[in-house]
Each structure stands twice: as C-alpha cells, then as structure tokens.
Design an enzyme around this catalytic site. Sequence first.
Site, short mmCIF file in Angstrom:
data_model
loop_
_atom_site.label_atom_id
_atom_site.label_comp_id
_atom_site.label_asym_id
_atom_site.label_seq_id
_atom_site.Cartn_x
_atom_site.Cartn_y
_atom_site.Cartn_z
N CYS A 83 4.05 -8.39 0.49
CA CYS A 83 3.82 -6.96 0.62
C CYS A 83 2.55 -6.74 1.19
CB CYS A 83 3.88 -6.37 -0.74
SG CYS A 83 2.55 -6.56 -1.71
N HIS A 115 -1.96 0.37 -6.75
CA HIS A 115 -2.82 -0.61 -6.53
C HIS A 115 -3.34 -0.55 -5.27
CE1 HIS A 115 0.82 -2.66 -5.35
NE2 HIS A 115 0.29 -3.32 -4.41
#
Length: 667
Positions: A183, A65
């Site tokens: 993240c 992603h």
Amino acid sequence: MSQMITADLVDLDLSAGTKEAAARSLAERMVAQGRVTDLDGFLADVAAREAQMPTGLGGGIGIPHCRSAHVAAPTLAFGRSPAGIDFGAPDGPADLIFLIAAPAGADDAHLTILSALARRLMDEEFTAALRSAASPTEAAALIAGEETVEASEAEEAAEEEAPKEPTVAADAAPFRIVAVTSCPTGIAHTYMAAESLEKAAEAAGVEVVVETQGSAGFTRLDPAVVAAADGVIFAHDVPVREKERFAGKPTVDVGVKAGINRPAELIAEVRGKAERGEVTAPDAGKPTPVESAGEPEEGYGTKLRKWLMSGVSYMVPFVAAGGLLIALGFAIGGYDIDKAPSVAEHFAWGQADSWAALLFQIGGLAFAFLVPVLAGFIAYGMADRPGLVPGFVGGSIALTINAGFLGGLAAGLIAGGTVLAIQKVKVPAALRGIMPVVVIPLLASIVVGFLMFLVIGKPIASLQNAMTDWLSSLSGANAIILGVILGLMMCFDLGGPVNKVAYAFAVGGLATPNEGSLKVMAAVMAAGMVPPLAMALATTVRGKLFTKTERENGKAAWVLGASFISEGAIPFAAADPLRVIPAAMAGGAVTGALSMAFECTLRAPHGGIFVVPLIGNPLLYLIAIVAGTLVSAALVILLKGARKQAPEVVAAGEQPEAAEPKVTVAA
C-alpha cells in the site's frame, strides 16, 4: 509496542462525529505526550494519506495512519466510538479507531511492530476483547500484547496435553499460491492483506506464501517457492517490485483492500484461472498504479482525472526546472537572449551573456520535454511501462505538428488506450515474454503515430492555434472573467487536482507563448501565492483566533506564499476548511482579476516574488497580490471571529500566551 501506546493515548468514549474530528482528538493526545510536534502539520499528512484511499476496514475498524516529519516517536493512539465513525468501509462505520503515527525516518524495528498490530486486527478475538475493555489501561495492555502471556502459556499447555491426531498424508500436493501485498504507506494495509490471505488460505486448504512490500522494505520470495506456485495474487496500491518474477502464471491483480475484504474470492478466482490454464504476461491486464489507487466501482471520470494528474505530476518538475532556467537566462541576458547562438559553439567564460545563453538553452531543452513527458506519463498511468514508449512518441509528434499541450493530452490517452487494447489480445505462450518489451511498444507506437500524423493531429493543432489566438485577443471583461475563474481554481484545493488543472492550462500556454498566455501565467501564479500569504497575515494581525501551532505555521507561510507554494495554506485549510477555503478563493479571484486587468505578464512558470524582474507591469502585479491577500485575510478573520466560541482556541497540549484566556476544544 508498550513504548508506543499508554493509557493516556486511549479514549474509550470517543465522541467525534467525523473521521477528521476523530483523528484530531487522538492526535491531540499524541501532542500532549510529546509524540507529535506539529498538530496541524501531522493532521495534514494524515488527511493526505486518507485522500489516497479510505482507511476503513470491514468489521468496524478504522486505521488512519501516515508517516510524517512531525512525529517525534512511533506512536499508536486508540479510540472506541459508541456511535461509530464513517471511515469509508464497505460494511459501515468503525467503532475501533487506531491512529498510527510513524516518523518519516522510522527504522525497520518500529515498522515491524506496527505491521504486527495490523495483522492482529484481523483476529476477531482481539477486536472483541478491545470492545469489552473496561479501562484505558486494560485496552493499552491488550494492544501492547502484555495480557497475552498467561493465556498463551495456558494454550500451549492445553495443546501439549491434548491427544495428537494421526497425520494422514494427502493424496495430492495442495494448491500453492504466492502473493504480494503493498500500500502507499506500507504500514497497515500491506500486512492486514497478508494476514487476511493467510487465514483464508488455511480455511480453504491451500498453501500461500506472502511477500509484504512495506515501508520496512521487503524480503524476496525464494525463487524455488515462486517456481513451484500454481497461482499468483497481487493485492497492491503501488507498483509490484520485480514483477517479472511472477510471469507466466495464473494471476489475480487487485487493490490491497480487496485482499483484506474478500481474500476467499481471490483464492477461488486464481484457482479457477489455473484450472482453465489462463496465465498472465508480466504486465498484461494489470491495474496500474493510478487505477489501483481506487476501488473497482470507480467511474471512468474518476479514473480519467487520475490518469491526467499522473501526467501532470511528472511534467511539473520539467516545467519548474526548465522555466526557472529560462527565467534566469532572461534576467541576466535580457529578452534577446533567445537569439543567441548555441553555447556549444560560442561560449565566452568571462561574458555574462554567454552564461545567460547557457542557462536559457539548458532551460529550453528541459522545457521541450513538457509535452512528451505529459503524454508519456498519462499513458503510463493507464497501462504502466508498456505505455511509456508510445506515449512519448505521441507527445513528440504533437510538438512536431504544433498540436501543443492539447496534442499531448490526446496522444497520452490514445497511447494508453491502445496498449490496454493490445494487452487484452490472447497470444501464444512463446510470445508472452516479449510482449511488454517489444511487441506492445512497437504496435502501439505505429498506431499512435498513424493517428497523430494523419487523422487527429491536424484538427488538434487547429484547435490549439485557435486557443492561442483566443488568449492573444483577450482583453477587457473577458480577460477579467478568465482571471476570476483561474483564481478560484488555484485556491480551491491548494495544490490538488483543480489547482493542477489551472496551473497546467497556464503552463501549456508557455509552450507557444504569446501576450495572452503570458497574462494567464501571471494571473495563475499571483492567485496561487494568495492563500499562504493571507494565512500568514491573519495569524500576525489576529493571533488570538489561531492556535499556537497555527501561529508558528503562519511564520513559515510568509516564505511559502512568496515562493508560490500554495500548499503552505494546507494546515490551515485542513483544520478549518469551511472558513479558510472560501476566504482563500475570494482573495484568489480578486488577485486573478486584477492581474488580468493590469495586463501583467510572466515568462517563468514558477518562482514567486523572486521572478518579479521578469513580470510585465511588476508594480501593479504586486498590488494585485497584496489586494487579494488583504481580502482573504480579512475574510478569514471575520469568519473565525464570528464563531460562537471564545476568541482563543488552544489545542490539547498547548499553553496559551500569558494574557490570553484558554479554552480547550474537544473535537
């Protein structure tokens, strides 16, 4: 969610053998649906995210992603691999692959939907249903949640009919945990770690409240909830925002993947710390942003590289801004401008020399931060904010004693190591609050200052002077060999760590400029210009060997290469690394060797062809760049032309030019 995925974005027989091929195959579906505007640009962004941390998860799931300027609308593509694809998960290959594409400016609503999917991936029933889906339409409906309405209603009815068990009050309040997950992208891992922790907490009979610091922003935990917590878990790969809120509590601090893969262990660990009465100061024992980017089993060499790259990455803007201002000063006022008096005392508005002196002096001050910033942020990469003060102090001392660039490297490592050592010392609770603000910077600065001034500073300064003298004496074959090596390094990873090492070596020489260091700077910049220029030339000369997207990227590569932005060749290297990178390295080696052989010099650390007036032997310098560009372009054309496939490659969703045959290649 139904707007983000359709049956056309589902491949239930994904035949790709590698994660790169899988991402390309699914991305091609996005391109065909008009969801992604630049296939190679998007894949380069996916690869950059993957380089930060593998996106494989336990349970056979891969979630490549990224956020990208090449994404037109938030999109999700799904692939099911019969053979499995290695995405770096600890338990083996992934058979369920989700490619998540978010626009660079995606709004909170879209990111919230994507985060909801990330949480659902932790549900074994959901993943089992995907593995048994019989058609793309069924899989898309599962992911979109459309099939779950009737099932949810049935479950609710069953719950209402089921007899309620009496609630028994607990004898004692449950153990309470607050957690923060984050993240680098803030789309998937952040929310999956939160879901994993919540499930493990429920199974363990403890309470957990998670603050997800994702791309959609974050909602701060209620201070009362934090105050009532018995322990804290940080599962993060970027710095925790407002971390001081959690000071003075038992804390477990790990990377985000640990929160996904072993939440029960983390809960048990923080409970054990609470039982032993171990509490943590705001920054003590924390894996720093650089350390936490990797897995716990990473070796010291890997961490050392990351620490050094942390310093270099923060140093580069000072180099670029300061160096270009100095270059402009030289261009306007000539090489004697460094002898001009301070513009604070002598400045004539109508004289070009005064403006040249102004630019030169501003640039000189910016450039003077080079070594302190390098040292300060190496220490920051090792020990976070407490390392900044001793790191900057050590870097300044390196300048004072003429230890230069090497002194800055040593000072940064010493400062970071000293802070880490102090953080391991147990101190009374009353002192924990002032440790990172007062005590650690004070003691670490004393240690770093003592070592730099009285122990290792002079030997490093001697080594720096020896290197400077060596560069000054370079001539003939030795200079050419160095040019070849620097050229190869500049073109090996196109802006990556190896490229940055070569660039940092050249820039470090400008701190104490001499004839040799100016030659090195010229060779490094010339070699770094070659890859994008070569790709631009190759797409112009033999466009049939490249996709339509690559031909468009080739047009931009002319400008990027001329501006000394090596990253302009990344889309080509990401799509075909085995042909593009060797060709780029060959051309870079030729250019580096010729630049050194022609004894070209450069006083500016950046600028490309726009600083040609500051280059010694400018005509020969341009010849060196052209020669390397021709070599690289010829090699990439030769290597691509030797493929057994047809000469024209058209990615999914692209239309070939009128007279060209179309061959669609499935990844």
